[in-house]
Design a protein around this motif. Structure first.
Motif, PDB file in Angstrom:
ATOM      1  N   GLU A  17      -0.035   7.766  11.248  1.00  0.00           N
ATOM      2  CA  GLU A  17      -0.998   7.912  12.334  1.00  0.00           C
ATOM      3  C   GLU A  17      -2.241   8.655  11.849  1.00  0.00           C
ATOM      4  OE1 GLU A  17       2.251   8.502  12.638  1.00  0.00           O
ATOM      5  OE2 GLU A  17       2.761   6.806  13.940  1.00  0.00           O
ATOM      6  N   GLU A  18      -2.037   9.711  11.071  1.00  0.00           N
ATOM      7  CA  GLU A  18      -3.171  10.486  10.555  1.00  0.00           C
ATOM      8  C   GLU A  18      -3.986   9.681   9.548  1.00  0.00           C
ATOM      9  OE1 GLU A  18      -3.344  15.065   9.600  1.00  0.00           O
ATOM     10  OE2 GLU A  18      -2.664  13.986   7.808  1.00  0.00           O
ATOM     11  N   ALA A  19      -3.313   8.820   8.797  1.00  0.00           N
ATOM     12  CA  ALA A  19      -3.991   8.044   7.755  1.00  0.00           C
ATOM     13  C   ALA A  19      -4.453   6.671   8.234  1.00  0.00           C
ATOM     14  CB  ALA A  19      -3.046   7.868   6.563  1.00  0.00           C
ATOM     15  N   PHE A  20      -4.320   6.387   9.516  1.00  0.00           N
ATOM     16  CA  PHE A  20      -4.674   5.066  10.046  1.00  0.00           C
ATOM     17  C   PHE A  20      -6.113   4.693   9.706  1.00  0.00           C
ATOM     18  CE2 PHE A  20      -5.685   2.350  13.898  1.00  0.00           C
ATOM     19  CZ  PHE A  20      -5.031   1.221  13.408  1.00  0.00           C
ATOM     20  N   LEU A  21      -6.316   3.462   9.318  1.00  0.00           N
ATOM     21  CA  LEU A  21      -7.593   2.836   8.948  1.00  0.00           C
ATOM     22  C   LEU A  21      -7.980   3.062   7.487  1.00  0.00           C
ATOM     23  CD1 LEU A  21      -9.869   3.521  12.065  1.00  0.00           C
ATOM     24  CD2 LEU A  21      -8.431   1.532  11.615  1.00  0.00           C
ATOM     25  N   LEU A  22      -7.234   3.865   6.740  1.00  0.00           N
ATOM     26  CA  LEU A  22      -7.615   4.110   5.346  1.00  0.00           C
ATOM     27  C   LEU A  22      -7.146   2.988   4.421  1.00  0.00           C
ATOM     28  CD1 LEU A  22      -7.109   7.964   5.093  1.00  0.00           C
ATOM     29  CD2 LEU A  22      -9.206   6.666   5.532  1.00  0.00           C
ATOM     30  N   GLN A  23      -5.894   2.558   4.548  1.00  0.00           N
ATOM     31  CA  GLN A  23      -5.420   1.347   3.872  1.00  0.00           C
ATOM     32  C   GLN A  23      -5.156   0.362   5.009  1.00  0.00           C
ATOM     33  OE1 GLN A  23      -5.897   2.430   0.936  1.00  0.00           O
ATOM     34  NE2 GLN A  23      -5.376   4.579   1.143  1.00  0.00           N
ATOM     35  N   TYR A  24      -5.988  -0.664   5.113  1.00  0.00           N
ATOM     36  CA  TYR A  24      -6.067  -1.374   6.391  1.00  0.00           C
ATOM     37  C   TYR A  24      -6.540  -2.812   6.178  1.00  0.00           C
ATOM     38  CZ  TYR A  24      -7.464  -1.992  11.330  1.00  0.00           C
ATOM     39  OH  TYR A  24      -7.597  -2.428  12.616  1.00  0.00           O
ATOM     40  N   GLY A  25      -6.110  -3.673   7.064  1.00  0.00           N
ATOM     41  CA  GLY A  25      -6.590  -5.047   7.047  1.00  0.00           C
ATOM     42  C   GLY A  25      -6.705  -5.566   8.465  1.00  0.00           C
ATOM     43  N   HIS A  26      -7.633  -6.487   8.674  1.00  0.00           N
ATOM     44  CA  HIS A  26      -7.822  -7.038  10.019  1.00  0.00           C
ATOM     45  C   HIS A  26      -8.442  -8.423   9.914  1.00  0.00           C
ATOM     46  CE1 HIS A  26     -12.217  -6.090   9.865  1.00  0.00           C
ATOM     47  NE2 HIS A  26     -11.803  -5.052   9.139  1.00  0.00           N
ATOM     48  N   GLY A  27      -8.091  -9.257  10.896  1.00  0.00           N
ATOM     49  CA  GLY A  27      -8.746 -10.551  10.985  1.00  0.00           C
ATOM     50  C   GLY A  27     -10.225 -10.364  11.257  1.00  0.00           C
ATOM     51  N   ILE A  28     -11.011 -11.328  10.806  1.00  0.00           N
ATOM     52  CA  ILE A  28     -12.460 -11.229  11.009  1.00  0.00           C
ATOM     53  C   ILE A  28     -13.026 -12.636  11.177  1.00  0.00           C
ATOM     54  CG2 ILE A  28     -12.993 -11.273   8.527  1.00  0.00           C
ATOM     55  CD1 ILE A  28     -15.225  -9.229   9.147  1.00  0.00           C
ATOM     56  N   GLY A  29     -13.977 -12.766  12.089  1.00  0.00           N
ATOM     57  CA  GLY A  29     -14.559 -14.076  12.351  1.00  0.00           C
ATOM     58  C   GLY A  29     -15.608 -13.985  13.425  1.00  0.00           C
ATOM     59  N   LEU A  30     -15.275 -14.458  14.629  1.00  0.00           N
ATOM     60  CA  LEU A  30     -16.231 -14.409  15.730  1.00  0.00           C
ATOM     61  C   LEU A  30     -16.341 -13.020  16.340  1.00  0.00           C
ATOM     62  CD1 LEU A  30     -15.447 -17.807  17.481  1.00  0.00           C
ATOM     63  CD2 LEU A  30     -17.215 -17.281  15.794  1.00  0.00           C
ATOM     64  N   TRP A  84       0.831  -1.200   0.000  1.00  0.00           N
ATOM     65  CA  TRP A  84       0.000   0.000   0.000  1.00  0.00           C
ATOM     66  C   TRP A  84       0.871   1.257   0.000  1.00  0.00           C
ATOM     67  CZ3 TRP A  84      -3.152  -2.538   4.427  1.00  0.00           C
ATOM     68  CH2 TRP A  84      -4.130  -3.369   3.880  1.00  0.00           C
ATOM     69  N   PRO A  85       0.372   2.377  -0.498  1.00  0.00           N
ATOM     70  CA  PRO A  85       1.176   3.605  -0.546  1.00  0.00           C
ATOM     71  C   PRO A  85       1.401   4.191   0.840  1.00  0.00           C
ATOM     72  CG  PRO A  85      -1.081   4.074  -1.140  1.00  0.00           C
ATOM     73  CD  PRO A  85      -0.991   2.581  -1.023  1.00  0.00           C
ATOM     74  N   ALA A  86       2.490   4.923   0.985  1.00  0.00           N
ATOM     75  CA  ALA A  86       2.721   5.676   2.214  1.00  0.00           C
ATOM     76  C   ALA A  86       1.669   6.769   2.343  1.00  0.00           C
ATOM     77  CB  ALA A  86       4.119   6.286   2.201  1.00  0.00           C
ATOM     78  N   ALA A  87       1.379   7.181   3.568  1.00  0.00           N
ATOM     79  CA  ALA A  87       0.330   8.174   3.822  1.00  0.00           C
ATOM     80  C   ALA A  87       0.533   9.445   3.013  1.00  0.00           C
ATOM     81  CB  ALA A  87       0.285   8.500   5.316  1.00  0.00           C
ATOM     82  N   GLU A  88       1.779   9.871   2.888  1.00  0.00           N
ATOM     83  CA  GLU A  88       2.075  11.111   2.174  1.00  0.00           C
ATOM     84  C   GLU A  88       1.707  11.037   0.698  1.00  0.00           C
ATOM     85  OE1 GLU A  88       4.672  10.651   5.741  1.00  0.00           O
ATOM     86  OE2 GLU A  88       4.134   9.365   4.040  1.00  0.00           O
ATOM     87  N   GLU A  89       1.628   9.827   0.158  1.00  0.00           N
ATOM     88  CA  GLU A  89       1.309   9.659  -1.259  1.00  0.00           C
ATOM     89  C   GLU A  89      -0.161   9.893  -1.567  1.00  0.00           C
ATOM     90  OE1 GLU A  89       3.066   6.154  -3.174  1.00  0.00           O
ATOM     91  OE2 GLU A  89       4.321   5.911  -1.396  1.00  0.00           O
ATOM     92  N   PHE A  90      -1.022   9.855  -0.553  1.00  0.00           N
ATOM     93  CA  PHE A  90      -2.442  10.113  -0.830  1.00  0.00           C
ATOM     94  C   PHE A  90      -2.999  11.216   0.073  1.00  0.00           C
ATOM     95  CE2 PHE A  90      -2.141   6.406   1.928  1.00  0.00           C
ATOM     96  CZ  PHE A  90      -3.091   6.616   2.921  1.00  0.00           C
ATOM     97  N   GLY A  91      -2.103  12.165   0.469  1.00  0.00           N
ATOM     98  CA  GLY A  91      -2.576  13.412   1.044  1.00  0.00           C
ATOM     99  C   GLY A  91      -2.551  13.552   2.550  1.00  0.00           C
ATOM    100  N   TYR A  92      -1.896  12.622   3.255  1.00  0.00           N
ATOM    101  CA  TYR A  92      -1.846  12.716   4.712  1.00  0.00           C
ATOM    102  C   TYR A  92      -0.416  12.931   5.181  1.00  0.00           C
ATOM    103  CZ  TYR A  92      -6.733  11.531   4.958  1.00  0.00           C
ATOM    104  OH  TYR A  92      -8.097  11.582   4.823  1.00  0.00           O
ATOM    105  N   ARG A  93      -0.274  13.487   6.389  1.00  0.00           N
ATOM    106  CA  ARG A  93       1.050  13.863   6.881  1.00  0.00           C
ATOM    107  C   ARG A  93       1.868  12.668   7.350  1.00  0.00           C
ATOM    108  NH1 ARG A  93      -0.605  18.291  11.238  1.00  0.00           N
ATOM    109  NH2 ARG A  93      -2.145  16.640  11.617  1.00  0.00           N
ATOM    110  N   ASN A  94       1.203  11.655   7.909  1.00  0.00           N
ATOM    111  CA  ASN A  94       1.911  10.501   8.452  1.00  0.00           C
ATOM    112  C   ASN A  94       0.950   9.330   8.584  1.00  0.00           C
ATOM    113  OD1 ASN A  94       0.484  10.906  11.027  1.00  0.00           O
ATOM    114  ND2 ASN A  94       1.902  12.627  11.313  1.00  0.00           N
TER     115      ASN A  94
END
Length: 210
Positions: A122-135, A110-120
Motif C-alpha cells: 500500500e505504501e509503495a503503490f504506483l512505484l512498480q506499476y502498470g496500467h492500460g492506456i488508450g482513450l 517486480w520486487p516486494a515493497a520491502e525490498e526497495f525500502g517500503y513497509r508494504n
C-alpha cells in the motif's frame, strides 16, 4: 532551470506539435524523487541532480504516459545503480507480457515493497506499476503487487504502460522509467521511442545530450 520551467517548456512544445490536451507533466529533481513526488515545484535543478519527467497528454485521441530519467552532469555510482535496477525491473515486466499471461503473473516479476525500502505494498503503490492506456490515461487492467488474485488474462492488441522506480542509495534522487507496449501474438512490442537504455547526462559541458 527550475522544475516548473521544464513543465512550461513541455506544455508549449506538446501543443505546438498538435497535442489536443496536456493532462499532466511530472517534473521531479534531486532528493524530491525519494520518496516519489507526483507534483512539480519551483526547485532549482542543481549539478548532480537526477530528474525524471512524465508526459501525459493526448494526440489524435490517444493518451501517453511516458517517464524518462536524466541527470544534470555526470551520474555517480549510486545513481547508475538505481537506474540499472529500475531498467532490469521494467525489462522483466516487458518480457512477461504476452497473450495468455495474467496481470498477477506480470506483477510478480517486480520486487516486494520491502525490498526497495517500503513497509508494504500500500505504501509503495504506483512505484512498480502498470496500467492500460488508450482513450483514457489509466485504463484497466491494473498491474500491481498490491492487488492479489487478479486473473485478468492479457490478449493480443491490448496496450499497456509499465513503469518502475528505484531511489539512489545516497538519497540524491531516483530513477523512473516507463514504456508503452502493445501485446502481440508472441509477446509484446515497445512503442515508446525515446532512448532508455542508460541514464542520460545533460546540462553541463561535456555531457551527452539527445
Amino acid at each position: 532551470m527550475r522544475e516548473n520551467e521544464l513543465v512550461a517548456i513541455a506544455h508549449d512544445r506538446l501543443y505546438r506539435l498538435g497535442s489536443e490536451r496536456v493532462e499532466c507533466v511530472n517534473s521531479v529533481a534531486g532528493p524530491r524523487g525519494t520518496p516519489h513526488s507526483h507534483t512539480f515545484s519551483d526547485r532549482i535543478i542543481q549539478p548532480g541532480d537526477m530528474i525524471y519527467l512524465d508526459i501525459m497528454h493526448s494526440f489524435n485521441g490517444y493518451r501517453t504516459c511516458y517517464y524518462r530519467t536524466f541527470v544534470c552532469g555526470e551520474p555517480n555510482r549510486h545513481q547508475v545503480e538505481a537506474y540499472e535496477t529500475a531498467s532490469r525491473w521494467i525489462s522483466a515486466s516487458i518480457d512477461a507480457i504476452r497473450p495468455g499471461a495474467t496481470v498477477e503473473e506480470v506483477a510478480s516479476v517486480w520486487p516486494a515493497a520491502e525490498e526497495f525500502g517500503y513497509r508494504n505494498e500500500e505504501e509503495a503503490f504506483l512505484l512498480q506499476y502498470g496500467h492500460g492506456i488508450g482513450l483514457s490515461l489509466w485504463e484497466r487492467p491494473i498491474i500491481s503487487r498490491r492487488f492479489k488474485g487478479q486473473n485478468t488474462v492479457l490478449k493480443e492488441g491490448m496496450v499497456f504502460a509499465v513503469e518502475t522506480w528505484k531511489g539512489a542509495a545516497d538519497g540524491s534522487g531516483a530513477a523512473r522509467i516507463e514504456e508503452e507496449v502493445v501485446v502481440t501474438k508472441t509477446g509484446c512490442e515497445v512503442i515508446t521511442n525515446f532512448p532508455s537504455d542508460r541514464l542520460i547526462s545533460c546540462g553541463l559541458p561535456g555531457c551527452d545530450v539527445f
